[in-house]
Design a protein around this motif. Structure first.
Motif, PDB file in Angstrom:
ATOM      1  N   LEU A  50       3.239   0.259  14.977  1.00  0.00           N
ATOM      2  CA  LEU A  50       2.736   1.595  14.608  1.00  0.00           C
ATOM      3  C   LEU A  50       2.817   1.834  13.103  1.00  0.00           C
ATOM      4  N   LYS A  51       3.907   1.407  12.497  1.00  0.00           N
ATOM      5  CA  LYS A  51       4.050   1.557  11.045  1.00  0.00           C
ATOM      6  C   LYS A  51       2.951   0.779  10.322  1.00  0.00           C
ATOM      7  N   SER A  52       2.684  -0.422  10.771  1.00  0.00           N
ATOM      8  CA  SER A  52       1.644  -1.254  10.169  1.00  0.00           C
ATOM      9  C   SER A  52       0.267  -0.630  10.368  1.00  0.00           C
ATOM     10  N   TYR A  53       0.016  -0.115  11.547  1.00  0.00           N
ATOM     11  CA  TYR A  53      -1.286   0.489  11.862  1.00  0.00           C
ATOM     12  C   TYR A  53      -1.538   1.733  11.021  1.00  0.00           C
ATOM     13  N   HIS A  54      -0.549   2.628  10.978  1.00  0.00           N
ATOM     14  CA  HIS A  54      -0.719   3.899  10.249  1.00  0.00           C
ATOM     15  C   HIS A  54      -0.780   3.703   8.738  1.00  0.00           C
ATOM     16  N   SER A  55      -0.136   2.662   8.242  1.00  0.00           N
ATOM     17  CA  SER A  55      -0.148   2.433   6.793  1.00  0.00           C
ATOM     18  C   SER A  55      -1.339   1.586   6.351  1.00  0.00           C
TER      19      SER A  55
ATOM     20  N   LEU B   3      -6.126 -10.596   5.643  1.00  0.00           N
ATOM     21  CA  LEU B   3      -6.586  -9.677   6.681  1.00  0.00           C
ATOM     22  C   LEU B   3      -5.612  -8.519   6.890  1.00  0.00           C
ATOM     23  N   VAL B   4      -6.095  -7.527   7.606  1.00  0.00           N
ATOM     24  CA  VAL B   4      -5.253  -6.421   8.055  1.00  0.00           C
ATOM     25  C   VAL B   4      -4.238  -6.997   9.047  1.00  0.00           C
ATOM     26  N   LEU B   5      -2.999  -6.537   8.993  1.00  0.00           N
ATOM     27  CA  LEU B   5      -1.935  -7.144   9.803  1.00  0.00           C
ATOM     28  C   LEU B   5      -1.740  -6.532  11.193  1.00  0.00           C
TER      29      LEU B   5
END
Length: 194
Positions: free
Chosen positions: A118-123, A133-135
């Protein structure tokens, strides 16, 4: 026990569906690797995105196929020791191992990976490599993979209890075949010598 076995069959069906399809990602990863290598050799250029896509694909296969591997009873065992045990002992080891080791491990990783994803997605976290790439897609595979593994662990526990209680036959080919120790013991019981 009937409702639990029906739940187990449902989990098994989902696991098998995902496992059979995700295996095709190996072919996609090989093709990406071949294209990347060809472009690098032919045009002396490459991209970190191609390299990261390869590990995304391999990681996805590893994570999403883990539950399928467990369902097919293909996980690593120490056969030398396992083959010296009776079927009943192996059944109990499987049951207790799933309850006391697999469930807590898969549950803990799932619990810890959800906020990590969630932290990776929201940031909007991206790779530190240039052109990376996006992580978050890779991180969500950890969540999904351990969620599937946890569900499959419950299914395996249900099946193992069913086998131990005699409600179902052994679901794994070869798991119920008597090991060499059982055969030797039955020979001694009949008065035969090895």
């Amino acid at each position: 026990m009937g409702k639990l076995l029906a739940l187990s069959r449902g989990i098994d069906a989902v696991t098998a569906f995902i496992g059979r399809r995700v295996a095709w990602l190996i072919l996609v990863a090989v093709l990406v690797s071949a294209v990347n290598a060809s472009i690098r050799k032919a045009f002396d250029m490459s991209s970190n995105a191609w390299l990261e896509l390869q590990w995304y694909l391999y990681g996805t296969v590893f994570l999403l196929a883990a539950a399928y591997t467990l369902q097919k009873n293909e996980h690593v065992r120490i056969d030398f020791i396992s083959n010296m045990l009776t079927k009943k002992t192996r059944d109990w080891i499987d049951l207790l191992g799933h309850i006391f080791f697999l469930l807590p491990f898969a549950g803990l990783i799932l619990y810890l990976s959800i906020p990590w994803f969630l932290k990776s997605y929201h940031s909007g976290e991206i790779s530190g490599s240039a052109g990376g790439l996006v992580l978050w897609p890779a991180k969500i595979m950890v969540v999904i993979g351990f969620g599937l593994l946890l569900a499959q662990a419950f299914s395996e526990i249900i099946k193992r209890i069913g086998v131990i209680r005699g409600h179902i036959d052994e679901p794994y080919a070869g798991h119920d075949s008597p090991p060499a120790v059982d055969e030797a013991a039955s020979g001694y019981a009949k008065g035969e010598r090895p």
